[in-house]
Scaffold this motif. Structure first.
Motif, PDB file in Angstrom:
ATOM      1  N   SER A  17       0.848  -1.186   0.000  1.00  0.00           N
ATOM      2  CA  SER A  17       0.000   0.000   0.000  1.00  0.00           C
ATOM      3  C   SER A  17       0.885   1.238   0.000  1.00  0.00           C
ATOM      4  O   SER A  17       1.951   1.251   0.595  1.00  0.00           O
ATOM      5  CB  SER A  17      -0.916   0.003   1.225  1.00  0.00           C
ATOM      6  OG  SER A  17      -0.150   0.003   2.401  1.00  0.00           O
ATOM      7  N   PRO A  32      -3.442   2.154  -5.372  1.00  0.00           N
ATOM      8  CA  PRO A  32      -3.174   0.778  -5.792  1.00  0.00           C
ATOM      9  C   PRO A  32      -1.754   0.581  -6.301  1.00  0.00           C
ATOM     10  O   PRO A  32      -1.202   1.442  -6.980  1.00  0.00           O
ATOM     11  CB  PRO A  32      -4.193   0.553  -6.912  1.00  0.00           C
ATOM     12  CG  PRO A  32      -4.501   1.917  -7.424  1.00  0.00           C
ATOM     13  CD  PRO A  32      -4.404   2.836  -6.246  1.00  0.00           C
ATOM     14  N   SER A 108      -3.445  -3.779  -9.274  1.00  0.00           N
ATOM     15  CA  SER A 108      -4.524  -4.143  -8.366  1.00  0.00           C
ATOM     16  C   SER A 108      -5.636  -3.111  -8.430  1.00  0.00           C
ATOM     17  O   SER A 108      -5.523  -2.079  -9.091  1.00  0.00           O
ATOM     18  CB  SER A 108      -3.990  -4.259  -6.935  1.00  0.00           C
ATOM     19  OG  SER A 108      -3.580  -2.987  -6.449  1.00  0.00           O
ATOM     20  N   GLY A 109      -6.741  -3.408  -7.748  1.00  0.00           N
ATOM     21  CA  GLY A 109      -7.839  -2.461  -7.661  1.00  0.00           C
ATOM     22  C   GLY A 109      -8.670  -2.352  -8.919  1.00  0.00           C
ATOM     23  O   GLY A 109      -9.281  -1.305  -9.163  1.00  0.00           O
ATOM     24  N   GLU A 110      -8.736  -3.418  -9.717  1.00  0.00           N
ATOM     25  CA  GLU A 110      -9.555  -3.381 -10.926  1.00  0.00           C
ATOM     26  C   GLU A 110      -9.979  -4.791 -11.324  1.00  0.00           C
ATOM     27  O   GLU A 110      -9.436  -5.781 -10.838  1.00  0.00           O
ATOM     28  CB  GLU A 110      -8.803  -2.723 -12.082  1.00  0.00           C
ATOM     29  CG  GLU A 110      -7.521  -3.449 -12.477  1.00  0.00           C
ATOM     30  CD  GLU A 110      -6.751  -2.712 -13.556  1.00  0.00           C
ATOM     31  OE1 GLU A 110      -6.792  -1.458 -13.564  1.00  0.00           O
ATOM     32  OE2 GLU A 110      -6.106  -3.369 -14.395  1.00  0.00           O
ATOM     33  N   PRO A 178      -8.798  -6.813  -5.601  1.00  0.00           N
ATOM     34  CA  PRO A 178      -8.897  -5.691  -4.653  1.00  0.00           C
ATOM     35  C   PRO A 178      -7.626  -4.830  -4.664  1.00  0.00           C
ATOM     36  O   PRO A 178      -6.591  -5.231  -5.195  1.00  0.00           O
ATOM     37  CB  PRO A 178      -9.061  -6.396  -3.295  1.00  0.00           C
ATOM     38  CG  PRO A 178      -9.454  -7.801  -3.633  1.00  0.00           C
ATOM     39  CD  PRO A 178      -8.805  -8.109  -4.938  1.00  0.00           C
ATOM     40  N   VAL A 179      -7.734  -3.659  -4.082  1.00  0.00           N
ATOM     41  CA  VAL A 179      -6.574  -2.776  -3.968  1.00  0.00           C
ATOM     42  C   VAL A 179      -5.590  -3.390  -2.980  1.00  0.00           C
ATOM     43  O   VAL A 179      -5.914  -3.583  -1.810  1.00  0.00           O
ATOM     44  CB  VAL A 179      -6.996  -1.371  -3.502  1.00  0.00           C
ATOM     45  CG1 VAL A 179      -5.766  -0.490  -3.291  1.00  0.00           C
ATOM     46  CG2 VAL A 179      -7.954  -0.738  -4.500  1.00  0.00           C
ATOM     47  N   ASN A 180      -4.421  -3.731  -3.488  1.00  0.00           N
ATOM     48  CA  ASN A 180      -3.324  -4.206  -2.634  1.00  0.00           C
ATOM     49  C   ASN A 180      -3.755  -5.326  -1.691  1.00  0.00           C
ATOM     50  O   ASN A 180      -3.405  -5.327  -0.516  1.00  0.00           O
ATOM     51  CB  ASN A 180      -2.742  -3.045  -1.830  1.00  0.00           C
ATOM     52  CG  ASN A 180      -2.297  -1.909  -2.707  1.00  0.00           C
ATOM     53  OD1 ASN A 180      -1.950  -2.118  -3.873  1.00  0.00           O
ATOM     54  ND2 ASN A 180      -2.312  -0.704  -2.179  1.00  0.00           N
TER      55      ASN A 180
END
Length: 361
Positions: A17, A32, A108-110, A178-180
Motif C-alpha cells: 500500500s 493501488p 490491483s484495484g480493478e 482488490p486494492v493491494n
C-alpha cells in the motif's frame, strides 16, 4: 454434457500500500500498487488415471482419454480498458508443470478478464490447425482484439470428419482484484467439442449380428472457439456443469449435415448372441439445431445386419441441444427385427482433480 472442467485459482501473493495526502490531510489515501497473481490449475477427473472407485457412480464405462489431456495452456489477462496485461503460453511437454513460473504481476484495484486456451496447436490429419489463429499476435500493452477473438471458428469439412485430439479448450471469466489485497478465484476450462460414446448390445439369443454404422442428423459445421452469450458476456455453467446459455455461428438449417460414423474404423463388428461392443469415442462440434417437428431435434440412424440389412432411425431421447462440455453416452440394444432396436442415452458429468506434474505427458 462433457463436463470437462478445469478450475483456475488466482491468488495475489504480494500486496503493498502507498499512502498519500487527500483533500483532508488527516485521512491517508490508499493508492493501488501492482500485485502478483499465482495461477494454479485443477484438471478434469477423466484426464488422468485415477482410482475407478472414485469415479462418478453415473460412469458405467471405461474410455481412453489420452485425447483429453492438456498439452499447452495459454493465459491472456485483460484490463478493464481492454489493454492486454499478460499473454503467456505454457507447454507441459516435456517440462514438468512445477517447473513453470506461475506468477503474473498485475495492477490491483480493478477487474481482470482472464481468457484461457488449451491445445491451440492441435491439427487435423492433413496438417491444418483446428484453430487457425496466431495467439502470439495478442501483445501485452495493446488492445485485446475482442471482435477478432470472438469470431474465431472451429470447422469440419466432410460428413465423416471428427474433431482431432488433444481437444482444443477455451473459457473466460472476470476477477475483481482488490486494492493491494490477496484474491482467490476459481475458473473452468471446457473442450470446444461434444463427445459421443456408443455401446451396442445384441439381445438376440440365437443370431450373430454385424454392427456397421450410425448417422447423426443435424450436426453443425462450425462453432466458435470461445463460448459466450449473445451479448458477449462470459458463459456460465450450471451446478451440473451444463452451459446455461451459449451462441453458435448463424447457420441456416440447410447448412447442418448428417454425420456418419463407421464402427470399428470401417471394419464391421461381429456380435455373438448376448455380446456387447463399445466403440471408440469421437468428438463433434456443438450445435443448437431446432426441429419444428420434434423438440428432441437430433435423430440417429443405426445400420446393422442380422442376415439381412436393417436400418433403424429414431430421435435421441431427451436431447434438445448439443453444447460443448457434454458427453452423450448412447446405448443401443438390438434384437432379431427392426422393432427390437432401442436407444437409451445418458449425459455424463465430469468432476475435477488436481493437476499434477505428470499430467499431460
Amino acid at each position: 454434457m462433457i463436463k470437462t472442467q478445469i478450475r483456475l485459482v488466482a491468488l495475489s501473493l504480494i500486496a503493498g500500500s502507498l499512502f498519500g495526502c487527500s483533500d483532508n490531510s488527516d485521512q491517508p489515501t490508499i493508492e493501488p500498487k501492482d500485485v502478483y497473481l499465482e495461477l494454479n490449475v485443477v484438471a478434469p477427473n477423466n484426464m488422468q488415471n485415477i482410482d475407478p472407485a472414485k469415479k462418478s457412480p453415473t460412469r458405467a464405462y471405461e474410455d481412453k482419454v489420452d485425447g483429453e489431456l492438456i498439452k499447452t495452456l495459454r493465459f491472456i489477462i485483460v484490463r478493464p480498458d481492454g489493454t492486454v496485461e499478460h499473454n503467456r503460453l505454457y507447454d507441459f511437454n516435456p517440462i514438468e508443470i512445477d517447473g513453470f513460473e506461475k506468477k503474473f504481476k498485475v495492477a490491483s484495484g480493478e477487474q481482470k478478464r482472464v481468457f484461457v486456451v488449451a491445445n491451440e496447436d492441435t491439427r487435423y490429419s492433413g496438417g491444418a490447425k483446428v484453430v487457425n489463429y496466431d495467439f502470439d499476435r495478442i501483445l501485452p500493452g495493446q488492445q485485446f482484439p475482442m471482435a477478432e477473438f470472438s469470431a474465431i471458428e472451429i470447422t469440419t469439412s466432410t460428413d465423416t470428419q471428427t474433431l482431432p485430439t488433444p481437444l482444443v479448450m477455451c473459457f473466460s471469466k472476470r476477477f475483481d482484484v482488490p486494492v493491494n489485497s490477496d484474491l482467490e478465484g476459481e475458473m473452468e476450462i471446457i473442450p470446444a467439442a461434444t463427445k459421443f460414446t456408443f455401446t451396442v448390445t445384441n439381445n438376440s439369443a440365437v443370431l450373430r449380428q454385424t454392427v456397421k454404422s450410425i448417422s447423426i442428423n443435424k450436426i453443425a459445421r462450425r462453432e466458435y472457439l470461445w463460448p459466450r452469450t449473445s451479448t458477449g458476456d462470459d458463459v456460465e455453467l450450471g451446478l451440473d456443469g451444463n452451459m446455461i446459455e451459449y451462441v453458435v455461428p448463424s447457420i441456416a438449417n440447410n447448412e447442418y449435415y448428417t454425420f456418419t460414423h463407421e464402427f470399428g474404423s470401417g471394419t464391421p463388428i461381429e456380435l455373438a448372441p448376448g455380446g456387447s461392443y463399445t466403440d471408440t469415442s469421437f468428438y463433434l462440434t456443438e450445435g443448437k439445431f431446432t426441429d419444428a417437428g420434434d423438440l428432441r431435434n437430433y435423430s440417429i440412424t443405426f445400420n446393422y445386419n442380422n442376415g439381412e440389412e436393417i436400418t433403424s432411425t429414431q430421435y435421441f431421447p431427451n436431447l434438445a441441444q448439443l453444447p460443448r462440455n457434454s458427453h452423450v453416452v448412447c446405448n443401443i440394444s438390438i434384437g432379431e427385427t427392426v422393432d427390437d432396436v432401442a436407444f437409451s442415452i445418458s449425459v455424463v458429468a465430469f468432476g475435477s482433480v488436481e493437476l499434477n506434474p505428470g499430467f499431460g505427458f
